[in-house]
Design an enzyme around this catalytic site. Structure first.
Site, mmCIF file in Angstrom:
data_model
loop_
_atom_site.group_PDB
_atom_site.id
_atom_site.type_symbol
_atom_site.label_atom_id
_atom_site.label_comp_id
_atom_site.label_asym_id
_atom_site.label_seq_id
_atom_site.Cartn_x
_atom_site.Cartn_y
_atom_site.Cartn_z
ATOM 1 N N LYS A 117 26.393 63.526 34.864
ATOM 2 C CA LYS A 117 26.761 64.509 33.853
ATOM 3 C C LYS A 117 25.631 65.458 33.505
ATOM 4 O O LYS A 117 24.492 65.048 33.354
ATOM 5 C CB LYS A 117 27.172 63.783 32.571
ATOM 6 C CG LYS A 117 28.614 63.469 32.562
ATOM 7 C CD LYS A 117 28.956 62.552 31.426
ATOM 8 C CE LYS A 117 30.414 62.252 31.469
ATOM 9 N NZ LYS A 117 31.236 63.421 31.099
ATOM 10 N N CYS A 521 38.842 70.299 38.231
ATOM 11 C CA CYS A 521 38.858 70.854 36.884
ATOM 12 C C CYS A 521 39.646 69.928 35.973
ATOM 13 O O CYS A 521 40.499 69.187 36.429
ATOM 14 C CB CYS A 521 39.557 72.210 36.872
ATOM 15 S SG CYS A 521 38.800 73.381 37.991
ATOM 16 N N ASP A 604 41.945 51.314 25.640
ATOM 17 C CA ASP A 604 40.918 51.812 26.564
ATOM 18 C C ASP A 604 39.913 52.699 25.847
ATOM 19 O O ASP A 604 40.291 53.637 25.149
ATOM 20 C CB ASP A 604 41.571 52.623 27.687
ATOM 21 C CG ASP A 604 42.431 51.750 28.600
ATOM 22 O OD1 ASP A 604 42.093 50.566 28.764
ATOM 23 O OD2 ASP A 604 43.422 52.260 29.135
ATOM 24 N N GLU A 670 33.350 47.903 34.563
ATOM 25 C CA GLU A 670 33.105 48.192 35.974
ATOM 26 C C GLU A 670 31.813 47.506 36.409
ATOM 27 O O GLU A 670 30.789 47.667 35.769
ATOM 28 C CB GLU A 670 32.964 49.702 36.146
ATOM 29 C CG GLU A 670 32.578 50.086 37.541
ATOM 30 C CD GLU A 670 32.372 51.593 37.676
ATOM 31 O OE1 GLU A 670 33.205 52.353 37.172
ATOM 32 O OE2 GLU A 670 31.370 51.966 38.292
ATOM 33 N N HIS A 699 37.650 52.851 43.421
ATOM 34 C CA HIS A 699 37.352 54.201 43.902
ATOM 35 C C HIS A 699 37.275 54.243 45.417
ATOM 36 O O HIS A 699 37.137 55.309 46.000
ATOM 37 C CB HIS A 699 36.042 54.695 43.297
ATOM 38 C CG HIS A 699 36.094 54.756 41.801
ATOM 39 N ND1 HIS A 699 35.607 53.744 41.014
ATOM 40 C CD2 HIS A 699 36.634 55.661 40.963
ATOM 41 C CE1 HIS A 699 35.819 54.046 39.743
ATOM 42 N NE2 HIS A 699 36.446 55.195 39.683
HETATM 43 N N1 GLN Z 1 44.632 52.044 31.512
HETATM 44 C C1 GLN Z 1 44.104 53.118 32.284
HETATM 45 C C2 GLN Z 1 44.566 52.984 33.721
HETATM 46 O O1 GLN Z 1 44.655 51.922 34.199
HETATM 47 C C3 GLN Z 1 42.594 53.140 32.245
HETATM 48 C C4 GLN Z 1 42.025 54.326 32.975
HETATM 49 C C5 GLN Z 1 40.548 54.531 32.767
HETATM 50 O O2 GLN Z 1 39.877 53.689 32.240
HETATM 51 N N2 GLN Z 1 40.013 55.641 33.199
HETATM 52 O O3 GLN Z 1 44.817 53.955 34.396
#
Ligand code: GLN
Ligand code: ZN
Length: 759
Positions: A117, A521, A604, A670, A699
């Site tokens: 960032k 974007c 979240d 993560e 990813h």
């Molecule tokens: N609950 C969301 C998903 O599974 C979480 C996404 C995120 O943390 N960016 O898509």
């Protein structure tokens, strides 16, 4: 006369023309010449859009990222592309994204540059790579071409570059060396660049050193002094440019470096302008960033004029005016918007409108109010309408915020007590398996959502389509043998927009795109008013999903801090206050989910970390209100209800105490990419509740093996007792395909069974 100028203009295009051209080029649907033509057309148009200013920026255009452009200009290419010589632009794309075209065979792909960032914005740059042998050599061709191009078009320009100290600060040493040691090798290249620029006939050069708004050690302050003393022999006039915050302890340094002018962020740093004027030597110009380059609100022109008048009287020609930072961080043109409510629209200004405001401010100051009476009156009417509009102000929301008590943020009992109750009720096995929320968003799902949105799919049909998708997700989870289910989120296009659309106080644009990285974007929604939740937003879907299975179904919500951080927010009240309003709205949803029989609720907070202020000294006050907001959202439930939260990162060594303070029963994070290294923090800090360290890197298209998952979990077990561990992917699965997801989750379930037996 006041000089007006701009620090940078969005390059993506009003309708994201650059994005589409880049993506076509990467597919080789257009040639490199065609891509370059489109870029030149955009630059031409953008300069025309800024024509009313005295000095236009050049060098703010980029095919991917301005920091990567700087690395190429300074000859600092990563070793892995140094001997690929076919074509500079393709090499540039290789560093940016690992390949120059989508046809490039897998084996010729190289590792893409790391992305991170840009200060506290949502723009991501490619991190310069250094080691002790890094050499620099100038290639100014691209900048010189753009200067020539602008001059041919008859513009009065001011090229823009990133300063040497900020450039080093942004990069990363790949070895043990100290990147500041490179400064002595870097400065001669800047000097050479300056002499190239002199030849173009330009007078001013904007040199960006936004590091001046961060906390700098002595070594970095010294580097700034060293750099600007070394470079001061140039006949070019340097405008030392800072933005994104106050100078604070760097104020004196910023004012006294040997340059010809200083630009400061007079939005965030309004209170220190007087001090800057006192410190600034009388031969220097002062550029004030008086139009907010980070949000979409119209400027209160009368108010700004009133404030600026005495400053102008004192500084006269030495006063320049500009936006607070580059306009890269706002959408391009409000005139594109056809669907916004006209009153709400009248409160906004995007990049083009912000420059009109700037020109108006300058003429009001230099020619007097009577010359622009009509425009000022219009502006005043709009500002007043926003101040008093019933669309903005909702007394009952304000009262609710005032009535928030500490108790509302506390669970009934301590974690240990609740955990016993929840264990009894939920009866989950050791190492429970779950996912983070979304399942693959197939083309059919997207089409159904789109058709519903434009009205070609009736509501009932849409509901059936989504319910079928939920049923499909539940069946798949049943077959896989997961322990805790999710409904799959097919009805959500975006985790913030989905909620924003159902809350009052939110507006959505059609074309309000802002570059996030490369061709990507985002279109942040806009919070314009007090937030309330007229009716439940997710209960029907969650309830339906739960009716299909005996397994616990997690209700799935986005937390208040993430909603806030991914929106354009109000400037007429503190962020903390808006966040509390969001917290109350989501709290209502949490309680409604609980009432409808949902026993687990995941909230979240993917963007909690990125809201941290630039200065560490301000972290705690942000964390205080952010965590408070989360607690108000989550903690109104009974002991039996299990609260989960999810974060898409795990570098929270520095904020772990605050994360623990959220008091969620379970947190998923993560970790898989770092091989659980990120869990080191748990060696020192005893995280008290349950954790699901991600074991599947979503990813990547790769499918994690059973063994890799078992190994990762065994590492986790060394730091966190097995009774408190969950097994789950890193993040949601919406961007993956079912044929990747199914085997990956099957392996996850199998790994979990092995772990249970090993006990
Ligand atoms: N609950 C969301 C998903 O599974 C979480 C996404 C995120 O943390 N960016 O898509
Ligand atoms: Zn995530």
């Amino acid at each position: 006369m006041i000089t007006t100028h701009n620090l940078g203009f969005p390059r993506i295009g009003k309708k994201r023309e650059l994005k589409f051209a880049l993506e076509k080029y990467w597919k080789r649907d257009i040639t490199q010449n065609e891509l370059c033509d489109i870029a030149a057309t955009l630059r031409h148009e953008h300069w025309q859009n800024q024509e009313q200013l005295d000095l236009l920026p050049v060098g703010d255009f980029s095919f991917y990222d301005q920091v990567l452009d700087t690395s190429f200009m300074l000859g600092n290419l990563p070793e892995r592309v140094q001997n690929i010589t076919d074509n500079t632009l393709d090499n540039y794309f290789r560093v940016a994204r690992g390949r120059s075209s989508s046809n490039e065979s897998e084996c010729s792909c190289i590792q893409a540059g790391e992305m991170t960032k840009w200060f506290d914005t949502n723009y991501h740059y490619i991190v310069p790579e250094f080691d002790q042998n890094t050499q620099f050599s100038l290639d100014s061709s691209s900048l010189l071409e753009q200067i020539a191009e602008a001059q041919q078009q008859g513009h009065n320009i001011k090229p823009v570059i990133i300063g040497p100290v900020t450039y080093l600060w942004l990069g990363k040493a790949k070895d043990e060396s100290n990147k500041l040691d490179l400064l002595d090798k870097l400065l001669p290249v800047y000097a050479e660049l300056f002499s190239e620029l002199e030849k173009t006939g330009i007078e001013w050069l904007q040199i960006d050193e936004p590091v001046l708004v961060t906390e700098l050690s002595d070594a970095w302050q010294h580097a700034l002094r060293n750099a600007y003393h070394t470079l001061q022999s140039t006949p070019l006039k340097l405008l030392l440019t800072t933005y994104f915050g106050e100078l604070q302890e760097n104020l004196q340094l910023s004012c006294t470096l040997p340059v010809d002018g200083v630009h400061i962020d007079a939005i965030n740093g309004k209170d220190e302008v007087a001090k800057v004027i006192d410190w600034l030597p009388s031969h220097k110009i002062l550029s004030l960033g008086v139009i907010n380059g980070r949000n979409i609100w119209k400027t209160d022109l009368s108010d700004t004029v009133k404030w600026l008048k005495p400053i102008y009287e004192r500084l006269q020609d030495r006063l320049w005016l500009a936006p607070s930072c580059s306009l890269l961080h706002v959408p391009v043109d409000l005139d594109n918007e056809q669907k916004l409510d006209s009153e709400i629209k009248s409160w906004f200004a995007f990049a083009i409108q912000k420059l009109e405001e700037l020109a108006l401010l300058a003429s009001t100051l230099s020619e007097g109010e009577s010359s622009v009476e009509k425009q000022l009156a219009e502006n005043k009417a709009v500002i007043d309408s926003r101040k008093h509009s019933s669309r903005v102000h909702n007394q009952s929301v304000k009262s609710r915020v005032l009535e928030i008590t500490d108790e509302m943020g506390n669970r009934q009992s301590q974690y240990n007590e609740r955990a016993t109750i929840q264990r009894k009720k939920l009866n989950l096995p050791l190492y429970p398996t779950t996912t983070i929320g979304s399942f693959p968003q197939t083309l059919e799902i997207r089409k159904a959502r789109r058709d519903f949105r434009v009205g070609t799919l009736a509501e009932e049909q849409y509901r059936i389509a989504m319910q079928n998708e939920i049923k499909h997700c539940v069946n798949e989870q049943e077959t896989l043998g997961l322990d805790v289910f999710v409904h799959g989120e097919p009805e959500r296009n975006d985790m913030v927009e989905y909620f924003g659309e159902q809350l009052t106080g939110y507006a959505f644009t059609q074309f309000g795109w802002v570059q996030s990285y490369g061709s990507r974007c985002v279109k942040p929604p806009i919070i314009y008013g007090d937030i309330s939740r007229p009716e439940p937003m997710t209960v029907a879907w969650a309830h339906y999903a739960q009716s299909l299975t005996d397994k616990p179904m997690k209700g799935m919500l986005t937390g208040p801090v993430t909603i806030l951080n991914w929106s354009f927010v109000r400037d007429d009240q503190p962020r903390s206050e808006t966040c509390l309003q969001l917290a109350l709205a989501i709290r209502d949803e949490v309680l409604d989910l609980e009432k409808s029989g949902i026993t687990m609720i995941q909230i979240d907070e993917a963007a909690l970390r990125e809201g941290l202020p630039l200065r560490k000294s301000q972290w705690q006050s942000y964390l205080d209100w952010a965590i408070k907001s989360f607690r108000i959202t989550a903690n109104g439930v009974t002991d039996e209800t299990q609260i989960h939260t999810h974060m898409c990162y795990s570098e929270f060594n520095d904020i772990i105490a605050s994360i623990a303070d959220m008091d969620a029963d379970v947190i998923t994070i993560e970790t898989s990419r770092s091989d659980m290294e990120l869990l080191d923090v748990f060696d020192e800090f005893r995280y008290p509740n349950e954790i699901g360290p991600g074991v599947y890197d979503i990813h990547s298209p790769n499918i994690p093996s059973v063994k890799s998952i078992v190994d990762l979990m065994n590492k986790a077990k060394q730091r966190i007792p097995a009774e408190r561990l969950w097994v789950n992917p890193d993040c949601g699965l919406k961007t993956r395909h079912w044929d990747e997801v199914k085997p990956a989750l099957a392996n996850m379930v199998e790994a979990s069974e092995i772990l249970r037996q090993e006990r």
